[in-house]
Design an enzyme around this catalytic site. Structure first.
Site, PDB file in Angstrom:
ATOM      1  CE  LYS A  97      -2.239  -0.991   3.835  1.00 55.52           C
ATOM      2  NZ  LYS A  97      -1.809  -2.346   4.215  1.00 55.52           N
ATOM      3  NE  ARG A 130       5.191  -1.416  10.470  1.00 52.16           N
ATOM      4  CZ  ARG A 130       4.032  -1.214   9.829  1.00 52.16           C
ATOM      5  NH1 ARG A 130       4.037  -0.747   8.590  1.00 52.16           N
ATOM      6  NH2 ARG A 130       2.892  -1.485  10.408  1.00 52.16           N
ATOM      7  NE  ARG A 169       6.363  -3.921   6.698  1.00 53.64           N
ATOM      8  CZ  ARG A 169       5.047  -3.805   6.584  1.00 53.64           C
ATOM      9  NH1 ARG A 169       4.511  -3.376   5.453  1.00 53.64           N
ATOM     10  NH2 ARG A 169       4.273  -4.137   7.578  1.00 53.64           N
ATOM     11  NE  ARG A 179      -5.433  -1.054   9.972  1.00 58.21           N
ATOM     12  CZ  ARG A 179      -4.228  -0.607   9.608  1.00 58.21           C
ATOM     13  NH1 ARG A 179      -4.077   0.598   9.092  1.00 58.21           N
ATOM     14  NH2 ARG A 179      -3.181  -1.361   9.718  1.00 58.21           N
ATOM     15  NE  ARG A 234       0.554  -5.020  11.766  1.00 61.46           N
ATOM     16  CZ  ARG A 234       1.725  -5.129  11.134  1.00 61.46           C
ATOM     17  NH1 ARG A 234       2.603  -6.036  11.513  1.00 61.46           N
ATOM     18  NH2 ARG A 234       2.009  -4.329  10.129  1.00 61.46           N
TER      19      ARG A 234
HETATM   20  P1  AMP Z   1      -0.046   0.427   9.356  1.00 60.53           P
HETATM   21  O1  AMP Z   1       1.238   1.131   9.120  1.00 60.53           O
HETATM   22  O2  AMP Z   1      -1.152   0.875   8.447  1.00 60.53           O
HETATM   23  O3  AMP Z   1       0.105  -1.074   9.378  1.00 60.53           O
HETATM   24  O4  AMP Z   1      -0.527   0.846  10.828  1.00 60.53           O
HETATM   25  C1  AMP Z   1       0.268   0.563  11.955  1.00 60.53           C
HETATM   26  C2  AMP Z   1      -0.584   0.535  13.204  1.00 60.53           C
HETATM   27  O5  AMP Z   1      -1.179   1.816  13.424  1.00 60.53           O
HETATM   28  C3  AMP Z   1      -1.754  -0.433  13.197  1.00 60.53           C
HETATM   29  O6  AMP Z   1      -1.386  -1.770  13.498  1.00 60.53           O
HETATM   30  C4  AMP Z   1      -2.648   0.185  14.274  1.00 60.53           C
HETATM   31  O7  AMP Z   1      -2.126  -0.062  15.574  1.00 60.53           O
HETATM   32  C5  AMP Z   1      -2.478   1.671  13.987  1.00 60.53           C
HETATM   33  N1  AMP Z   1      -3.464   2.122  12.981  1.00 60.53           N
HETATM   34  C6  AMP Z   1      -3.185   2.620  11.738  1.00 60.53           C
HETATM   35  N2  AMP Z   1      -4.314   2.932  11.095  1.00 60.53           N
HETATM   36  C7  AMP Z   1      -5.340   2.612  11.944  1.00 60.53           C
HETATM   37  C8  AMP Z   1      -6.771   2.684  11.856  1.00 60.53           C
HETATM   38  N3  AMP Z   1      -7.392   3.155  10.755  1.00 60.53           N
HETATM   39  N4  AMP Z   1      -7.502   2.258  12.911  1.00 60.53           N
HETATM   40  C9  AMP Z   1      -6.902   1.812  14.037  1.00 60.53           C
HETATM   41  N5  AMP Z   1      -5.572   1.693  14.193  1.00 60.53           N
HETATM   42  C10 AMP Z   1      -4.796   2.094  13.152  1.00 60.53           C
END
Ligand code: AMP
Length: 218
Positions: free
Chosen positions: A14, A156, A123, A89, A167
């Site tokens: 993404k 990460r 990653r 989400r 996740r």
């Molecule tokens: P990502 O980089 O998109 O995988 O996001 C990393 C983390 O940020 C996720 O595992 C959640 O803990 C938090 N996060 C990001 N976007 C959201 C969202 N829309 N709703 C809730 N938590 C989020």
């Protein structure tokens, strides 16, 4: 003005695909996870609120996320539009988003779970500038060092087996219904995320009838 949402499981690309699209079409790339990571790294109050939740792979509360997204979009620096990545989400977030914004399309990057683990474990992220790498097909020139700024490459905190399992489960149970909702509104284009990044970018452009992708190196 173009407004897109990009969705897909962890490691589906993404961030990479949004960045390519944003650079070429002058869109602002809004990555909610990046905003949270920046806050964790810079020890802000928000960072302290979300750090443990993120490390465990859990979703941050809807109130917090919606606040962050509203504030970001209120900056109105997106004259040509935006591509939002990592939001919505779940169904509540989708309702909140659709109340305020109409969207031109939802890009769904499809990747089987079996491939997710391999990609996510490979990653790496620059601890300094946030640029991301993948040791499968996008390694840095010098091992462990960012090509752009020389910063240290790290994993990460949530790219662990345990956090990834949480996740993925959340994606399938909470985010898939959002895709269904968008599908009913005929917003969604589904793209196979397995090929290389240029191939995927071309497929996205074709599906959205956007100008063809021409990599800078050509
Ligand atoms: P990502 O980089 O998109 O995988 O996001 C990393 C983390 O940020 C996720 O595992 C959640 O803990 C938090 N996060 C990001 N976007 C959201 C969202 N829309 N709703 C809730 N938590 C989020």
């Amino acid at each position: 003005m173009r407004k897109y949402v990009i969705m897909g499981v962890q490691g589906s690309g993404k961030g990479t695909q949004s960045a390519l699209l944003a650079a070429d079409l002058d869109l602002v790339h809004i990555a909610v996870g990046d905003i949270f990571r920046w806050n964790v790294q810079h020890h802000t109050k928000l960072g302290a609120q979300v750090r443990r939740t993120m490390a465990a792979g859990e979703l941050v509360s809807d109130d917090l996320v919606e606040g962050v997204v509203s504030e970001r979009l209120r900056q109105h620096d997106w004259n040509y539009g935006f591509i939002i990545d990592g939001f919505p989400r779940n169904e509540r977030q989708a309702g909140f988003f659709l109340e305020s914004y109409d969207i031109d399309g939802v890009i769904q990057l499809e990747l089987p779970d079996s491939e997710v683990r391999r990609r996510v474990m490979a990653r790496r992220l620059c601890a300094n500038c946030g640029l991301d790498y993948n040791l499968i097909n996008n390694s840095p020139r010098d091992e462990g060092k960012c090509d752009a700024c020389g910063g240290k490459l790290v994993q990460r905190e949530d790219d662990t087996e345990a956090a990834l399992a949480v996740r993925l489960e959340d994606y399938h149970t909470k985010t898939n219904p959002v895709l269904e909702l968008f599908r009913r509104k005929e917003y969604v284009v589904s793209i196979d995320a397995r090929p290389d990044k240029e191939h995927v970018q071309r497929a996205i452009r074709r599906a959205l009838s956007l100008p063809a992708y021409q990599p800078a190196s050509r």
